[in-house]
Design an enzyme around this catalytic site. Structure first.
Site, PDB file in Angstrom:
ATOM      1  N   LYS A 108       0.842  -1.194   0.000  1.00 10.02           N
ATOM      2  CA  LYS A 108       0.000   0.000   0.000  1.00 10.02           C
ATOM      3  C   LYS A 108       0.878   1.246   0.000  1.00 10.02           C
ATOM      4  O   LYS A 108       1.849   1.348   0.765  1.00 10.02           O
ATOM      5  CB  LYS A 108      -0.913   0.013   1.225  1.00 10.02           C
ATOM      6  CG  LYS A 108      -2.012  -1.043   1.183  1.00 10.02           C
ATOM      7  CD  LYS A 108      -3.032  -0.735   0.101  1.00 10.02           C
ATOM      8  CE  LYS A 108      -4.185  -1.719   0.124  1.00 10.02           C
ATOM      9  NZ  LYS A 108      -5.241  -1.378  -0.856  1.00 10.02           N
ATOM     10  N   LYS A 215     -13.005  -8.213  -7.654  1.00  3.60           N
ATOM     11  CA  LYS A 215     -13.452  -8.618  -6.322  1.00  3.60           C
ATOM     12  C   LYS A 215     -14.891  -9.094  -6.423  1.00  3.60           C
ATOM     13  O   LYS A 215     -15.755  -8.370  -6.926  1.00  3.60           O
ATOM     14  CB  LYS A 215     -13.320  -7.460  -5.335  1.00  3.60           C
ATOM     15  CG  LYS A 215     -11.867  -7.009  -5.171  1.00  3.60           C
ATOM     16  CD  LYS A 215     -11.714  -5.806  -4.265  1.00  3.60           C
ATOM     17  CE  LYS A 215     -10.245  -5.425  -4.143  1.00  3.60           C
ATOM     18  NZ  LYS A 215     -10.045  -4.211  -3.312  1.00  3.60           N
TER      19      LYS A 215
END
Length: 332
Positions: A108, A215
């Site tokens: 991240k 997703k």
């Protein structure tokens, strides 16, 4: 299939609160609702800031998984990556140690309140720990503008990036960034530009991404995600939304159903929890997850039960989203 009655869902619904080992996405505890359908356990866990219209799509995905047969599997296990939150460089080793056998890491970056120098230090630490054969991908969650993204990609290019995920927010910015950095050989992946828009295929049609991050729950379920993948015609990475082991099994089912799976999947995130609904949890061993259903452990459900006020909040939210699906005539 017809939408099951809300009372049928609520009959087995359990609201859980899973503590995280490291603050991630601004939270220390991840809440979710798990419930059982005719085809097994499933999960409803849109992030708390999402409105009911967006959350209803997640409920459709949860119902799809709990009420419809699983698609045919092309593999018995799914390779996964480690996920490194926006931690300090000296904390990277402890994070990676939680992901047994993973040779790919998603890092991240662009965390609010941090600087590019923090990202560079974090990615450098991952590269040093994985070695030259490890694969590193970075995820900015659309936080950079176009020029910031170009600058950041240049600063991180020395670490041999596998790809950069959602560096900018808009499809137009992604397309221009892809043009600008093409000579570096670093692919651009789209995530939010797939799951948080009315047309999940727009980014592919616009030539704004080299691959898509898919997703299952946010796209309305495994079956709808498979349709999107086929229509997009791009390589995909199946990822999670910080799900419990039950929700991760939905992503694993999607990944197992894909004829081609060229990338390690972002489905190892149960390793970021200090407790989970399954015993043992669905965490990577040797860098892979097994396919197949996940059944919650009764003692774990009790131990991780959310406080009464949070349980009421989630069940009221679920009922409102169910009503939206009823009004729209949308199946699960």
């Amino acid at each position: 299939m017809l939408l099951p009655a809300v009372d049928e869902i609520l009959e087995t619904a359990r609201v859980v609160a899973l503590p995280l080992s490291t603050r991630f996405r601004g939270v220390d505890v991840r809440e979710a609702v798990v419930f059982e359908g005719p085809e097994g356990w499933t999960e409803f866990s849109p992030f708390v800031e999402y409105d009911d219209a967006e959350a209803a799509v997640w409920l459709a995905g949860a119902i799809d998984f709990g009420w419809m047969p699983r698609p045919r599997r092309h593999r018995d296990s799914v390779p996964v990556n480690a996920t490194v939150p926006a931690v300090a460089a000296d904390a990277v080793g402890a994070v990676l140690a939680r992901f047994d056998g993973c040779r790919t890491a998603k890092v991240k970056v662009a965390e609010r309140g941090q600087q590019l120098a923090d990202d560079v230090a974090r990615v450098r630490a991952v590269r040093e720990l994985l070695g030259p054969e490890g694969r590193i991908r970075v995820d900015a969650n659309g936080a950079w503008n176009l020029d910031e993204a170009e600058h950041a990609v240049h600063a991180l290019a020395e670490f041999d990036l596998e790809y950069v995920e959602q560096p900018c927010g808009s499809v137009e910015e992604l397309a221009e960034l892809r043009r600008r950095i093409r000579y570096l050989g670093i692919p651009v992946a789209a995530d939010e530009s797939v799951r948080k828009v009315d047309d999940p295929l727009h980014v592919a049609r616009a030539g704004a991404a080299d691959l898509l991050v898919i997703k299952a729950q946010p796209l309305g379920g495994v079956r709808r995600a498979l349709v999107i993948v086929e229509a997009a015609g791009l390589p995909v990475v199946v990822s999670s939304a910080l799900d419990t082991s039950v929700g991760l099994s939905m992503g694993v089912a999607l990944a197992a159903a894909l004829p081609d799976l060229p990338f390690d999947c972002g489905l190892g995130t149960a390793s970021l929890f200090t407790g989970d609904v399954a015993a043992p949890p669905l965490v990577p061993h040797g860098g892979e997850l097994p396919t197949g259903p996940v059944v919650p452990d009764a003692a774990a459900l009790d131990a991780l039960a959310a406080p009464a006020e949070r349980r009421a909040w989630w069940l009221e939210r679920l009922a409102r989203c169910h009503a939206l699906l009823e009004r729209s005539g949308r199946n699960g």
